[in-house]
Design a protein around this motif. Structure first.
Motif, PDB file in Angstrom:
ATOM      1  N   GLU A   1     -10.951   7.465  -1.593  1.00 29.74           N
ATOM      2  CA  GLU A   1     -11.523   6.405  -2.413  1.00 29.74           C
ATOM      3  C   GLU A   1     -12.560   6.927  -3.401  1.00 29.74           C
ATOM      4  OE1 GLU A   1     -14.504   4.080   0.342  1.00 29.74           O
ATOM      5  OE2 GLU A   1     -12.743   4.675   1.478  1.00 29.74           O
TER       6      GLU A   1
ATOM      7  N   PHE B   1     -10.217   0.682   2.962  1.00 33.23           N
ATOM      8  CA  PHE B   1      -9.045  -0.178   3.068  1.00 33.23           C
ATOM      9  C   PHE B   1      -8.665  -0.412   4.529  1.00 33.23           C
ATOM     10  CE2 PHE B   1      -4.384  -0.758   3.187  1.00 33.23           C
ATOM     11  CZ  PHE B   1      -4.323  -1.967   2.506  1.00 33.23           C
TER      12      PHE B   1
ATOM     13  N   TRP C   1       0.866  -1.171   0.000  1.00 32.62           N
ATOM     14  CA  TRP C   1       0.000   0.000   0.000  1.00 32.62           C
ATOM     15  C   TRP C   1       0.911   1.232   0.000  1.00 32.62           C
ATOM     16  CZ3 TRP C   1      -4.948   0.667  -1.045  1.00 32.62           C
ATOM     17  CH2 TRP C   1      -5.566   1.882  -0.725  1.00 32.62           C
TER      18      TRP C   1
ATOM     19  N   PRO D   1      -3.650   4.294   5.443  1.00 36.96           N
ATOM     20  CA  PRO D   1      -4.850   3.471   5.652  1.00 36.96           C
ATOM     21  C   PRO D   1      -5.882   4.097   6.572  1.00 36.96           C
ATOM     22  CG  PRO D   1      -2.910   2.082   5.677  1.00 36.96           C
ATOM     23  CD  PRO D   1      -2.418   3.500   5.602  1.00 36.96           C
TER      24      PRO D   1
ATOM     25  N   TRP E   1     -12.206   0.107  -7.343  1.00 36.24           N
ATOM     26  CA  TRP E   1     -12.352  -0.578  -6.062  1.00 36.24           C
ATOM     27  C   TRP E   1     -13.026  -1.939  -6.222  1.00 36.24           C
ATOM     28  CZ3 TRP E   1     -10.397   0.212  -1.288  1.00 36.24           C
ATOM     29  CH2 TRP E   1      -9.708   1.413  -1.085  1.00 36.24           C
TER      30      TRP E   1
ATOM     31  N   LEU F   1     -14.136  -5.407   0.831  1.00 34.80           N
ATOM     32  CA  LEU F   1     -13.754  -4.026   1.131  1.00 34.80           C
ATOM     33  C   LEU F   1     -15.024  -3.224   1.337  1.00 34.80           C
ATOM     34  CD1 LEU F   1     -10.965  -3.745  -1.546  1.00 34.80           C
ATOM     35  CD2 LEU F   1     -10.603  -3.598   0.903  1.00 34.80           C
TER      36      LEU F   1
END
Length: 455
Positions: free
Chosen positions: A381, A421, A343, A415, A389, A454
């Protein structure tokens, strides 16, 4: 000018990115944009794949040699174009100014096997072929340039200009038709929908500069300043030419090259290589009108290049060292063949750990819209391209990573700032080690079902 390319295995993240793509394509069932995703056309990843099949873990070293060959090919093609138009002195000036100018960037940009380096031979070939009235071949060369780097495809405009002036509609149809046919064939080969999404239509968020105009302007001016500093002799020589005839296509080429540099509004240093071919041809045109070889511009270019080459010899390897440290611990904590998820923005960890990526997305930028020269205002996001995603989740369900490396180190995409996530990480993983600021998370098998979604 480019021998420092062999001083280190990886000069920047782009090289590692494409090398990791090649490794994934070599061992996976599927094609480009399916196994790996990128905002670039497929030609350079295909070349990396071919080299990886032959050279394995020496892929990047071999690509450095091919990058050197690409620079030499570009210099020779530009020299041939200038000599054909204005004589031998102009050809010599064009070739030399390209060689020294191509080294005049930050070493991470000048010495890397980047997309621009491999696009420029096709760009120069397109103009040379159009000069020689081989318009179909020129259109094909322009298509190869566009399939290597979108912005390089702008060379089609000066090719069409030359075709129109020399052969009218027939020349334009010949060059344009072959260009469209070659690009269309490539798009059909990798899949029409994926090609147009990733190469053209899926980059809206990546190019959006809302709230970051000041940063964008500073990056653009900084990159332009470095280019001008390295190529001041060529720029002044081009500007000193008083003749106006026979240069319309070159000015058009320069305009489309500037547009190409500005297209994404990220202004990475290697983008400015696109400006070099039209600048050196304009300088070569000016040199042809002078009674003697312009030693001052050539001497300045050589001096500037020597400074940048010296910088390459002592350039710090801070990012390399970090990635090597993390990769070493990843190897220690995982079995060969175990998938991992980094990540972060630097795929060198994938490359040096020799572990496959659990997802087709090799950087967190795809899921968060984070990129160079941007602040946190459009990172999250909700700014990701449509469907990313969904595909990310599908990848992780199919191949749950044995280890997750949080390489964000306080960046806007950390994160705890990306709730979707973060919940995935907490549900299925636990922190086991901190390496140079990066946190390694090991998978908890009992929680694997919860971690697969997710949400």
């Amino acid at each position: 000018m480019h021998l420092p390319v062999f001083l280190r295995e990886v000069w920047n993240a782009d090289e590692a990115f494409v090398a990791v793509q090649a490794r994934a394509l070599d061992g996976g069932a599927g094609g480009f944009y399916e196994i790996v995703a990128d905002r670039k056309p497929p030609l350079l990843p295909a070349l990396y794949l071919l080299v990886h099949q032959l050279a394995g873990n020496a892929t990047v070293w071999v690509m450095h040699g091919l990058a050197l060959a690409a620079h030499l090919a570009t210099a020779l093609l530009l020299a041939a174009a200038a000599r054909g138009r204005w004589g031998g002195r102009a050809g010599l000036v064009a070739g030399l100014l390209y060689v020294v100018g191509s080294a005049g960037l930050s070493p991470e940009d000048a010495q890397a096997a980047n997309f621009e380096v491999f696009a420029l031979p096709a760009v120069a070939a397109a103009v040379l072929l159009a000069d020689r009235r081989r318009f179909a071949a020129a259109g094909g060369a322009a298509a190869v340039a566009a399939l290597t780097l979108q912005a390089a495809g702008g060379v089609l405009l000066p090719v069409l200009w030359l075709a129109w002036r020399a052969a009218g509609r027939r020349g334009v149809l010949s060059a344009g038709g072959v260009f469209l046919a070659v690009v269309g064939a490539a798009a059909a080969r990798v899949g029409w929908a994926d090609f147009w999404f990733w190469v053209v239509f899926g980059n809206g968020g990546y190019t959006n500069v809302s709230g970051a105009w000041d940063r964008v302007a500073l990056r653009g001016l900084g990159g332009l300043g470095i280019f001008l500093l390295a190529n001041l002799g060529a720029v002044l020589l081009a500007g000193a030419d008083r003749a106006r005839r026979g240069r319309g296509d070159l000015w058009l080429w320069l305009v489309v090259a500037v547009a190409g540099v500005c297209t994404s509004l990220h202004f990475f240093g290697h983008y400015f290589l696109l400006l070099l071919p039209p600048v050196v041809l304009l300088a070569a045109r000016a040199a042809a009108t002078r009674p003697r070889l312009p030693l001052a511009p050539l001497g300045y270019g050589l001096t500037a290049a020597a400074v940048f080459v010296a910088l390459a010899l002592v350039w710090p390897a801070g990012k390399d060292r970090h990635a090597e440290l993390v990769a070493e611990r990843v190897r220690a904590r995982t079995e060969p063949g175990a998938a991992i998820l980094v990540w972060g923005m630097d795929p060198r960890i994938y490359w040096w750990s020799r572990r496959p990526a659990a997802t087709r997305f090799l950087s967190a930028g795809f899921m968060t819209n984070f990129g160079g020269g941007r602040d946190a205002s459009r990172v999250g996001e909700r700014f990701a391209p449509e469907g990313v995603w969904r595909d990310f989740e599908a990848d992780l369900r199919r191949r749950p990573p044995a280890l997750v490396v949080d390489d964000s180190r306080g960046a806007p995409y950390a994160p705890d700032r990306i709730g979707r996530f973060h919940r995935y990480l907490l549900a299925g993983y636990r922190p086991v080690e901190v390496v140079d600021g990066s946190v390694l998370y090991a998978r908890q098998p009992a929680a694997a079902g919860a971690a697969a979604r997710l949400r």
